[in-house]
Write a protein that holds these residues in place. Sequence first.
Motif, PDB file in Angstrom:
ATOM      1  N   MET A   1       0.838  -1.174   0.000  1.00 49.40           N
ATOM      2  CA  MET A   1       0.000   0.000   0.000  1.00 49.40           C
ATOM      3  C   MET A   1       0.888   1.244   0.000  1.00 49.40           C
ATOM      4  N   PRO A   2       0.524   2.223  -0.777  1.00 43.70           N
ATOM      5  CA  PRO A   2       1.330   3.448  -0.835  1.00 43.70           C
ATOM      6  C   PRO A   2       1.089   4.355   0.373  1.00 43.70           C
ATOM      7  N   ILE A   3       2.072   5.194   0.621  1.00 48.77           N
ATOM      8  CA  ILE A   3       1.980   6.199   1.671  1.00 48.77           C
ATOM      9  C   ILE A   3       1.654   7.529   1.000  1.00 48.77           C
ATOM     10  N   TYR A   4       0.606   8.183   1.462  1.00 43.60           N
ATOM     11  CA  TYR A   4       0.193   9.471   0.924  1.00 43.60           C
ATOM     12  C   TYR A   4       0.496  10.565   1.938  1.00 43.60           C
ATOM     13  N   GLU A   5       0.854  11.738   1.425  1.00 44.36           N
ATOM     14  CA  GLU A   5       1.087  12.894   2.289  1.00 44.36           C
ATOM     15  C   GLU A   5      -0.096  13.838   2.141  1.00 44.36           C
ATOM     16  N   TYR A   6      -0.562  14.360   3.270  1.00 42.36           N
ATOM     17  CA  TYR A   6      -1.690  15.270   3.294  1.00 42.36           C
ATOM     18  C   TYR A   6      -1.315  16.542   4.040  1.00 42.36           C
ATOM     19  N   ALA A   7      -1.993  17.638   3.682  1.00 48.36           N
ATOM     20  CA  ALA A   7      -1.843  18.906   4.392  1.00 48.36           C
ATOM     21  C   ALA A   7      -3.236  19.509   4.568  1.00 48.36           C
ATOM     22  N   CYS A   8      -3.452  20.112   5.729  1.00 46.63           N
ATOM     23  CA  CYS A   8      -4.728  20.750   6.021  1.00 46.63           C
ATOM     24  C   CYS A   8      -4.630  22.231   5.657  1.00 46.63           C
ATOM     25  N   ARG A   9      -5.595  22.708   4.900  1.00 47.42           N
ATOM     26  CA  ARG A   9      -5.627  24.132   4.533  1.00 47.42           C
ATOM     27  C   ARG A   9      -6.010  25.012   5.719  1.00 47.42           C
ATOM     28  N   ALA A  10      -6.767  24.463   6.645  1.00 43.56           N
ATOM     29  CA  ALA A  10      -7.254  25.251   7.772  1.00 43.56           C
ATOM     30  C   ALA A  10      -6.186  25.466   8.848  1.00 43.56           C
ATOM     31  N   CYS A  11      -5.551  24.397   9.307  1.00 44.34           N
ATOM     32  CA  CYS A  11      -4.594  24.514  10.415  1.00 44.34           C
ATOM     33  C   CYS A  11      -3.143  24.255   9.999  1.00 44.34           C
ATOM     34  N   GLU A  12      -2.918  23.938   8.723  1.00 44.47           N
ATOM     35  CA  GLU A  12      -1.586  23.677   8.159  1.00 44.47           C
ATOM     36  C   GLU A  12      -0.905  22.440   8.750  1.00 44.47           C
ATOM     37  N   HIS A  13      -1.694  21.549   9.345  1.00 39.86           N
ATOM     38  CA  HIS A  13      -1.152  20.286   9.858  1.00 39.86           C
ATOM     39  C   HIS A  13      -0.793  19.392   8.677  1.00 39.86           C
TER      40      HIS A  13
ATOM     41  N   ASP B   1      -8.910   3.264  -2.223  1.00 37.42           N
ATOM     42  CA  ASP B   1      -9.638   3.963  -1.166  1.00 37.42           C
ATOM     43  C   ASP B   1      -9.804   5.436  -1.529  1.00 37.42           C
ATOM     44  N   PRO B   2     -10.894   6.050  -1.101  1.00 29.60           N
ATOM     45  CA  PRO B   2     -11.056   7.492  -1.370  1.00 29.60           C
ATOM     46  C   PRO B   2     -10.039   8.297  -0.564  1.00 29.60           C
ATOM     47  N   ALA B   3      -9.703   9.466  -1.086  1.00 26.67           N
ATOM     48  CA  ALA B   3      -8.754  10.341  -0.394  1.00 26.67           C
ATOM     49  C   ALA B   3      -9.361  10.816   0.927  1.00 26.67           C
ATOM     50  N   LEU B   4      -8.506  11.050   1.904  1.00 28.66           N
ATOM     51  CA  LEU B   4      -8.975  11.555   3.197  1.00 28.66           C
ATOM     52  C   LEU B   4      -9.463  12.989   3.030  1.00 28.66           C
ATOM     53  N   ARG B   5     -10.465  13.366   3.826  1.00 29.77           N
ATOM     54  CA  ARG B   5     -11.023  14.715   3.730  1.00 29.77           C
ATOM     55  C   ARG B   5     -10.910  15.481   5.035  1.00 29.77           C
ATOM     56  N   ASP B   6     -11.055  14.780   6.166  1.00 32.27           N
ATOM     57  CA  ASP B   6     -11.112  15.439   7.467  1.00 32.27           C
ATOM     58  C   ASP B   6      -9.746  15.420   8.152  1.00 32.27           C
ATOM     59  N   CYS B   7      -9.329  16.573   8.623  1.00 32.06           N
ATOM     60  CA  CYS B   7      -8.052  16.716   9.314  1.00 32.06           C
ATOM     61  C   CYS B   7      -8.133  16.047  10.692  1.00 32.06           C
ATOM     62  N   PRO B   8      -7.147  15.231  11.067  1.00 31.25           N
ATOM     63  CA  PRO B   8      -7.180  14.592  12.385  1.00 31.25           C
ATOM     64  C   PRO B   8      -6.927  15.583  13.528  1.00 31.25           C
TER      65      PRO B   8
ATOM     66  N   LEU C   1      -8.517  18.858   3.873  1.00 31.56           N
ATOM     67  CA  LEU C   1      -7.287  18.150   3.515  1.00 31.56           C
ATOM     68  C   LEU C   1      -7.056  18.155   2.011  1.00 31.56           C
ATOM     69  N   VAL C   2      -5.804  18.292   1.630  1.00 31.24           N
ATOM     70  CA  VAL C   2      -5.389  18.154   0.233  1.00 31.24           C
ATOM     71  C   VAL C   2      -4.208  17.192   0.182  1.00 31.24           C
ATOM     72  N   LYS C   3      -4.154  16.395  -0.879  1.00 35.89           N
ATOM     73  CA  LYS C   3      -3.009  15.494  -1.080  1.00 35.89           C
ATOM     74  C   LYS C   3      -1.829  16.309  -1.576  1.00 35.89           C
ATOM     75  N   LYS C   4      -0.669  16.018  -1.015  1.00 32.01           N
ATOM     76  CA  LYS C   4       0.541  16.680  -1.467  1.00 32.01           C
ATOM     77  C   LYS C   4       1.203  15.814  -2.538  1.00 32.01           C
ATOM     78  N   VAL C   5       1.929  16.438  -3.425  1.00 30.24           N
ATOM     79  CA  VAL C   5       2.697  15.706  -4.427  1.00 30.24           C
ATOM     80  C   VAL C   5       4.048  15.391  -3.808  1.00 30.24           C
ATOM     81  N   SER C   6       4.427  14.127  -3.829  1.00 27.81           N
ATOM     82  CA  SER C   6       5.697  13.739  -3.224  1.00 27.81           C
ATOM     83  C   SER C   6       6.408  12.733  -4.111  1.00 27.81           C
ATOM     84  N   ALA C   7       7.683  12.555  -3.854  1.00 33.34           N
ATOM     85  CA  ALA C   7       8.506  11.629  -4.634  1.00 33.34           C
ATOM     86  C   ALA C   7       8.276  10.190  -4.183  1.00 33.34           C
ATOM     87  N   ALA C   8       8.534   9.276  -5.085  1.00 29.78           N
ATOM     88  CA  ALA C   8       8.422   7.852  -4.752  1.00 29.78           C
ATOM     89  C   ALA C   8       9.509   7.467  -3.757  1.00 29.78           C
TER      90      ALA C   8
END
Length: 84
Positions: free
Chosen positions: A1-13, A23-30, A37-44
């Motif tokens: 399973m791949p590892i995805y990076e996320y960033a919250c626009r509201a709190c910058e977490h 699986d659908p992308a995560l939406r709610d910030c923990p 939440l938005v998915k970040k672009v990251s390297a393999a």
Amino acid sequence: MPIYEYACRACEHEFEALHKMSDPALRDCPECKAAELVKKVSAAGFRLKGGGWYETDFKSGDKKKNLAGDGGATSAPATSSSSD
């Protein structure tokens, strides 16, 4: 399973999440629970480096590629000479 990076626009977490590609992308910030939440672009996390990644590297026969790490030298068949 791949590892995805996320960033919250509201709190910058920022955080990483492990889930299936289907699986659908995560939406709610923990942290702040906002749906920002938005998915970040990251390297393999791996590199295809060295021998063994091409069709010709796995051919059978007299000229097999030696994958022991000696720089790609081919292995020669052993010969014995007998002097009677």
